[in-house]
Design an enzyme around this catalytic site. Structure first.
Site, short mmCIF file in Angstrom:
data_model
loop_
_atom_site.label_atom_id
_atom_site.label_comp_id
_atom_site.label_asym_id
_atom_site.label_seq_id
_atom_site.Cartn_x
_atom_site.Cartn_y
_atom_site.Cartn_z
N GLY A 137 0.83 -1.20 0.00
CA GLY A 137 0.00 0.00 0.00
C GLY A 137 0.86 1.24 0.00
N SER A 227 5.41 -4.99 -2.60
CA SER A 227 5.20 -3.62 -3.02
C SER A 227 5.77 -2.66 -1.97
CB SER A 227 3.71 -3.38 -3.28
OG SER A 227 3.50 -2.17 -3.97
#
Length: 538
Positions: A137, A227
């Site tokens: 995120g 990520s």
């Protein structure tokens, strides 16, 4: 992918949060000791589960400052459900990795977000490897409170201890106020640009001090993340405060070569103060929730361009992987990986028209990503890709180019810098393609998460649940567990996986079957090397 799937997943998670199924049949819930007090968990498929254990105090009391340990408690604290997620806008609460909500329909935003979750086979001081997952995120949104991160299957599969956690995000964790603060307040805000990272350090200190009581080995701690979680791992590798708290690293589609400069971070902080109608002279009011509420701070997020770690010369004395790999973690074994089609989800999920481009439209669409292309002309790039991949459509070329220049480039650079440092490094590319929607997603950003956790059932809308997919999940998860236990991913049943070097560039291709190739996509690698790399966001 559709309303029915979203509702089904939400119902599954809500049921698991409100009434843990293992609790129904377990007459003596497990109790473990921590340095703050005892905690009570529950049993799920023979795995002991503890959710929402505080590793830090409510950050409302330490706004823009390093976290502190929680106040000890007496008696036994029930740890049966996830703790709150870090403050973030409502629109950020969707996890695009599986097109399913991260948690129940109304997740709780709270500054009291420093909680972690533990899955363990036994409370027996069994010296099991410990796998600590840091969620993605970017640095601004999401949480670990989702079914795809459930640790039951991974803990059972590898006789391992699994830990997930939440920490401060966006401006709560990365608002650099040090250069705006008047001298009288400078000490209070000197670490404000990296408090989210310091939360992670505190969580790893909790693991060091407590995980033996949960059957884990504090000398065999793997940190891994996807990520933004991978980028956080890369940043931890360069932080003196984190040195010695982890012993292996795996980053999944997450790189962090450079941090934000103090100049740019200060500009963001000034914009946030303006949105809040505050000045440096009234900066101290930020630390008081009674004067500036959590909701008001969330409302000011839009004023900032980017929230992430700051090269402040203190907490983060160097850029994470620039101009070289961090020396303080040179001997830590590391796996770096990306997916073959990152941007089919990263970019394509919000712009369906990109899947039906024609050749006339392609140059203009690539120009939107000029910052990653350097001085290379879009025409020459397109010509190269059409010669290398004559079967590609215009959309295929768009996603291949943006994946290579935007997402893959950073991982290549980190891998090369680790190789020059002679650090024990292995590189992979996840090439197994999603079968859903006619295969349009390829191997997109986030697809490797459910494979790592062996949780395909929670991501079936992206992965499917075929025997072929499950075979790959078993192989991928077993390799992760072996790496956590031994510091080397090579194991029986896996093709020999050499360390990465600059001569052959051996790369594991996670596909069916898994195989190792030397310098796959070598022509693309040589092309992207001609463009300067810019860290997304910074």
């Amino acid at each position: 992918m559709n309303r029915r799937r979203l509702l089904q997943t939400s119902a599954l998670l809500t049921a698991g949060t409100i009434l843990p199924k293992g609790l129904l049949a377990w007459t003596a819930p497990p109790v473990a000791s921590t340095n703050s007090g005892k905690v009570r968990g529950f049993v799920d498929q023979d795995i002991l589960v503890f959710k929402g254990i505080p590793y830090g105090a409510d950050t409302a009391s330490t706004r823009f400052a390093p976290p502190v340990r929680p106040q000890p408690w007496t008696g036994i604290r029930d740890c049966l459900s996830f703790g709150p997620q870090a403050p973030q806008p409502i629109h950020a609460r969707q996890d695009r990795s599986t097109f399913a909500p991260l948690d129940a329909a109304s997740p709780v935003n709270s500054e009291d977000c420093l909680h972690l979750n533990v899955w363990t086979p036994a409370l027996d001081h069994g010296k099991r490897p410990v796998l600590v997952y840091i969620h993605g995120g970017a640095y601004s949104s999401s949480s670990s409170n989702g079914p795809v991160y459930d640790g039951v299957r991974l803990a059972r599969r590898g006789d391992a201890v699994i830990v997930t956690l939440n920490h401060r995000l966006n401006l709560f964790g990365y608002l650099y106020l040090a250069e705006l603060a008047p001298p009288s307040l400078s000490d209070l805000f000197r670490d404000s640009g990296n408090t989210g990272q310091l939360d992670l350090v505190l969580a790893l200190e909790w693991v060091r001090d407590n995980i033996a009581n949960f059957g884990g080995d504090p000398s065999r701690v793997l940190i891994f993340g996807q990520s933004g979680g991978g980028a956080k791992c890369a940043t931890l590798m360069s932080m003196p405060a984190a040195a010695g708290l982890f012993h292996r690293v795996m980053t999944m589609s997450g790189q962090q070569l450079t941090a934000t400069t103090p100049e740019h971070a200060t500009a963001t902080a000034a914009a946030v103060l303006k949105a809040l109608e505050l000045t440096p002279s009234t900066l101290d009011s930020l630390r008081d929730p009674g004067k500036v509420s959590m909701e008001r701070l969330v409302g000011a997020l839009h004023a900032g361009h980017y929230y992430g770690p700051v090269h402040d010369g203190r907490t983060l004395p160097h850029d994470p992987f620039s101009p070289e790999a961090p020396s303080i973690s040179a001997n830590v074994p590391m796996i770096l990986g990306n997916t073959h089609d990152e941007t089919r989800l990263l970019i394509g999920a919000s712009n369906p028209a990109l899947f039906s481009l024609d050749w006339a439209q392609l140059p203009a669409q690539l120009e939107h990503y000029r910052q990653f292309l350097g001085d290379l002309s879009t025409g020459s790039i397109i010509s190269d890709y059409r010669s290398w991949y004559p079967a590609y459509s215009a959309s295929d070329v768009f996603f291949a180019v943006t994946t290579a220049f935007r997402s893959w480039h950073g991982m290549v650079i980190e891998s090369e810098r680790r190789a020059r440092q002679n650090g024990p490094t292995w590189v992979y590319n996840f090439t197994w393609k999603s079968p859903v929607d006619g295969g349009k997603w390829g191997a997109p950003h986030t697809i490797d998460i459910p494979f790592a956790f062996d949780n395909l059932e929670f991501a079936a809308s992206m992965t499917g649940t075929s025997p072929d997919a499950q075979r790959l999940a078993s192989q991928y998860a077993d390799t992760l567990l072996h790496f956590a236990r031994h510091g080397d991913p090579n194991r029986p049943g896996l093709p020999p996986w050499p360390r990465y070097d600059l001569t052959k560039r051996p790369t594991m291709l996670w596909d069916s079957p898994a195989r190792v190739e030397d310098d796959p996509r070598g022509e693309e690698r040589k092309l992207i090397a001609k463009a300067p790399y810019i860290q997304p966001g910074t």
